[in-house]
Design an enzyme around this catalytic site. Structure first.
Site, PDB file in Angstrom:
ATOM      1  N   TYR A  63       0.820  -1.213   0.000  1.00 17.28           N
ATOM      2  CA  TYR A  63       0.000   0.000   0.000  1.00 17.28           C
ATOM      3  C   TYR A  63       0.854   1.263   0.000  1.00 17.28           C
ATOM      4  O   TYR A  63       0.369   2.335   0.351  1.00 17.28           O
ATOM      5  CB  TYR A  63      -0.876   0.039   1.256  1.00 17.28           C
ATOM      6  CG  TYR A  63      -2.186  -0.727   1.176  1.00 17.28           C
ATOM      7  CD1 TYR A  63      -2.233  -2.039   0.737  1.00 17.28           C
ATOM      8  CD2 TYR A  63      -3.375  -0.133   1.582  1.00 17.28           C
ATOM      9  CE1 TYR A  63      -3.423  -2.739   0.703  1.00 17.28           C
ATOM     10  CE2 TYR A  63      -4.569  -0.826   1.554  1.00 17.28           C
ATOM     11  CZ  TYR A  63      -4.589  -2.129   1.111  1.00 17.28           C
ATOM     12  OH  TYR A  63      -5.771  -2.812   1.086  1.00 17.28           O
ATOM     13  N   LYS A  96       5.347 -14.808   2.351  1.00 20.51           N
ATOM     14  CA  LYS A  96       5.219 -15.430   1.023  1.00 20.51           C
ATOM     15  C   LYS A  96       6.613 -15.481   0.409  1.00 20.51           C
ATOM     16  O   LYS A  96       6.816 -15.171  -0.764  1.00 20.51           O
ATOM     17  CB  LYS A  96       4.228 -14.628   0.160  1.00 20.51           C
ATOM     18  CG  LYS A  96       3.816 -15.308  -1.132  1.00 20.51           C
ATOM     19  CD  LYS A  96       3.083 -16.632  -0.942  1.00 20.51           C
ATOM     20  CE  LYS A  96       3.019 -17.410  -2.256  1.00 20.51           C
ATOM     21  NZ  LYS A  96       2.444 -18.765  -2.085  1.00 20.51           N
ATOM     22  N   ASP A 140      -0.945 -18.405   1.658  1.00 20.68           N
ATOM     23  CA  ASP A 140      -1.975 -19.274   1.063  1.00 20.68           C
ATOM     24  C   ASP A 140      -2.332 -20.412   2.020  1.00 20.68           C
ATOM     25  O   ASP A 140      -3.501 -20.699   2.279  1.00 20.68           O
ATOM     26  CB  ASP A 140      -1.544 -19.789  -0.325  1.00 20.68           C
ATOM     27  CG  ASP A 140      -0.098 -20.276  -0.373  1.00 20.68           C
ATOM     28  OD1 ASP A 140       0.626 -20.096   0.632  1.00 20.68           O
ATOM     29  OD2 ASP A 140       0.310 -20.834  -1.403  1.00 20.68           O
ATOM     30  N   ASP A 153      -4.866  -7.559   5.045  1.00 21.05           N
ATOM     31  CA  ASP A 153      -6.147  -7.037   4.554  1.00 21.05           C
ATOM     32  C   ASP A 153      -7.038  -8.216   4.163  1.00 21.05           C
ATOM     33  O   ASP A 153      -8.209  -8.298   4.554  1.00 21.05           O
ATOM     34  CB  ASP A 153      -5.892  -6.120   3.354  1.00 21.05           C
ATOM     35  CG  ASP A 153      -7.180  -5.574   2.768  1.00 21.05           C
ATOM     36  OD1 ASP A 153      -8.134  -5.366   3.542  1.00 21.05           O
ATOM     37  OD2 ASP A 153      -7.232  -5.369   1.545  1.00 21.05           O
ATOM     38  N   ASP A 203     -10.424 -10.114   6.366  1.00 20.61           N
ATOM     39  CA  ASP A 203     -11.782 -10.338   5.858  1.00 20.61           C
ATOM     40  C   ASP A 203     -12.190 -11.794   6.095  1.00 20.61           C
ATOM     41  O   ASP A 203     -13.325 -12.073   6.501  1.00 20.61           O
ATOM     42  CB  ASP A 203     -11.869 -10.037   4.350  1.00 20.61           C
ATOM     43  CG  ASP A 203     -12.378  -8.621   4.071  1.00 20.61           C
ATOM     44  OD1 ASP A 203     -12.148  -7.748   4.929  1.00 20.61           O
ATOM     45  OD2 ASP A 203     -12.983  -8.401   3.010  1.00 20.61           O
TER      46      ASP A 203
HETATM   47  C1  IPM Z   1      -9.786  -2.482   5.180  1.00 25.02           C
HETATM   48  C2  IPM Z   1     -10.429  -2.067   3.911  1.00 25.02           C
HETATM   49  C3  IPM Z   1      -9.588  -1.060   3.187  1.00 25.02           C
HETATM   50  C4  IPM Z   1      -8.203  -1.609   3.010  1.00 25.02           C
HETATM   51  C5  IPM Z   1     -10.189  -0.659   1.863  1.00 25.02           C
HETATM   52  C6  IPM Z   1     -11.450   0.132   2.055  1.00 25.02           C
HETATM   53  C7  IPM Z   1      -9.222   0.039   0.979  1.00 25.02           C
HETATM   54  O1  IPM Z   1     -10.654  -3.179   3.112  1.00 25.02           O
HETATM   55  O2  IPM Z   1      -9.651  -1.657   6.082  1.00 25.02           O
HETATM   56  O3  IPM Z   1      -9.402  -3.637   5.293  1.00 25.02           O
HETATM   57  O4  IPM Z   1      -7.950  -2.475   2.191  1.00 25.02           O
HETATM   58  O5  IPM Z   1      -7.304  -1.148   3.708  1.00 25.02           O
HETATM   59 MG    MG Z   2      -9.998  -4.959   3.913  1.00 28.60          MG
END
Ligand code: IPM
Ligand code: MG
Length: 357
Positions: free
Chosen positions: A138, A189, A222, A246, A250
């Protein structure tokens, strides 16, 4: 009495609804414990501000925020503004400008929330994911040339620095050391990415030597998805790069039952700048204004804020209240309930204030 200055940035979509609920519980817990108060200043930055002013926040936005002890952030993103503008115009400049290099994402299956893993419930999954939040994939390093032509090229370079990797590893080992199991998994990785990720592994091993009382292991990202799904009890604290974490966070949110309950803290561990606390979920335009947004992620991140401010008792009281309300089935439709945002919020405040204890 300690008075904390909190900057609220509700921003887009359901952000204002959940931050409003979050401020109410924060004030309730502050009032209940009596030892502190919160002075909340709300900033109207976000996509509407962008449409009116051509930018997501004023030029001196960071200066205004600097004077606060913490930032309470809702969500950004609008259907009619490109995502990279909303993100790079508000949330990322705060994270990067304030060097909030540690992103902390706790995950647990809360009582009353059904999780998709077979035979798993509260207690089987108790993780904290530490996401490197200042560099890696990022970093914004790259560019595009020959736009629109057949030979167009775009690069997106991941940046790993010795300083950046060392400090996030130290933060993660320290956090693991403070948790009962003293167990850290370093996600990597380095089989395929032989520069940045190999340095990442080397620095993990160097920092590990400073923490002989923490057990640690290494997982390829992975394979990590498989371990999280099939053997969640084997994990405790996890550290990963910006992009890896990230994605894994999720997955963690889904395995715990819902992203609607997942919180995140963007921390400057050196406390030079205010840290920022937010729900992981986005602006959710499909349910905006309906009064049914799940406020639990925002309440949980308020707990993280209270911990960061040194108000551990208030944080524990709030977390207990959240769990009690979830266990009683007072939840929003996204997690199978039928309560509104206001009903969940009122129930949590009732528990905090003792009328339901
Ligand atoms: C998170 C979100 C953000 C990220 C998005 C909105 C860009 O998915 O906080 O995990 O990837 O940082
Ligand atoms: Mg995210």
């Amino acid at each position: 009495m300690q008075n904390y200055k909190i900057a609220a940035i509700p921003a887009d979509g359901i952000g204002p609804e959940v931050i409003d609920a979050g401020v109410r519980v924060l004030q309730a817990v502050a009032g209940r414990d009596g030892g502190f108060s919160c002075d909340v200043t709300t900033y109207d930055w976000g996509s509407d501000y962008y449409k009116a002013h051509g930018r997501m926040m004023p030029e001196d936005g960071l200066d205004s925020l600097k004077a606060h002890d913490a930032i309470f952030f809702g969500a950004v993103g609008a259907p009619d503004v490109p995502d990279h503008i909303t993100l790079w115009g508000l949330r990322l400049p705060i994270c990067q400008g304030f060097d909030q290099y540690a992103n902390v994402r706790p995950t647990r299956i809360l009582p009353g929330i059904s999780a998709p893993l077979k035979d798993k419930g509260p207690g089987d999954l108790d993780w904290v994911i530490v996401r490197e939040n200042s560099e890696g994939e990022y970093a914004g390093h790259g560019g595009r040339a020959h736009r629109g032509l057949p030979e167009e090229v775009a690069t997106e370079t991941a940046i790993f620095t010795r300083v950046g990797v060392t400090r996030i590893m130290r933060f993660a080992f320290r956090l693991a050391q403070a948790r009962p199991r003293r167990l850290l998994t370093v996600v990597t990785k380095s089989n395929a990415q032989r520069h940045g990720m190999v340095m990442w592994d080397e620095i993990a091993a160097e920092v590990a030597a400073e923490f002989p009382d923490v057990s640690w292991d290494k997982m390829l990202v992975d394979a990590m998805t498989v371990r999280m799904t099939l053997n969640p009890e084997s994990l405790d604290t996890i550290v990963a790069t910006n992009l890896h974490a990230d994605i894994l966070s999720d997955l963690a949110g889904a395995l715990a039952g819902s992203l609607g309950v997942a919180p995140t803290a963007n921390i400057d561990p050196e406390r030079r700048y205010p840290s920022m606390f937010e729900p992981i979920h986005g602006s959710a335009f499909d349910i905006t204004g309906k009064g049914i947004a799940n406020p639990v992620a925002t309440f949980w991140t308020a707990c993280q804020m209270l911990d960061h401010l040194g108000e551990a008792d208030a944080s524990a009281r709030l977390m207990k209240a959240i769990e009690k309300v979830c266990a009683a089935g007072i939840t929003t439709p996204d997690v199978g309930g039928s309560a509104t945002t206001a009903e969940v919020t009122d129930a949590v405040i009732d528990v905090i204030c003792g009328s339901n204890e």
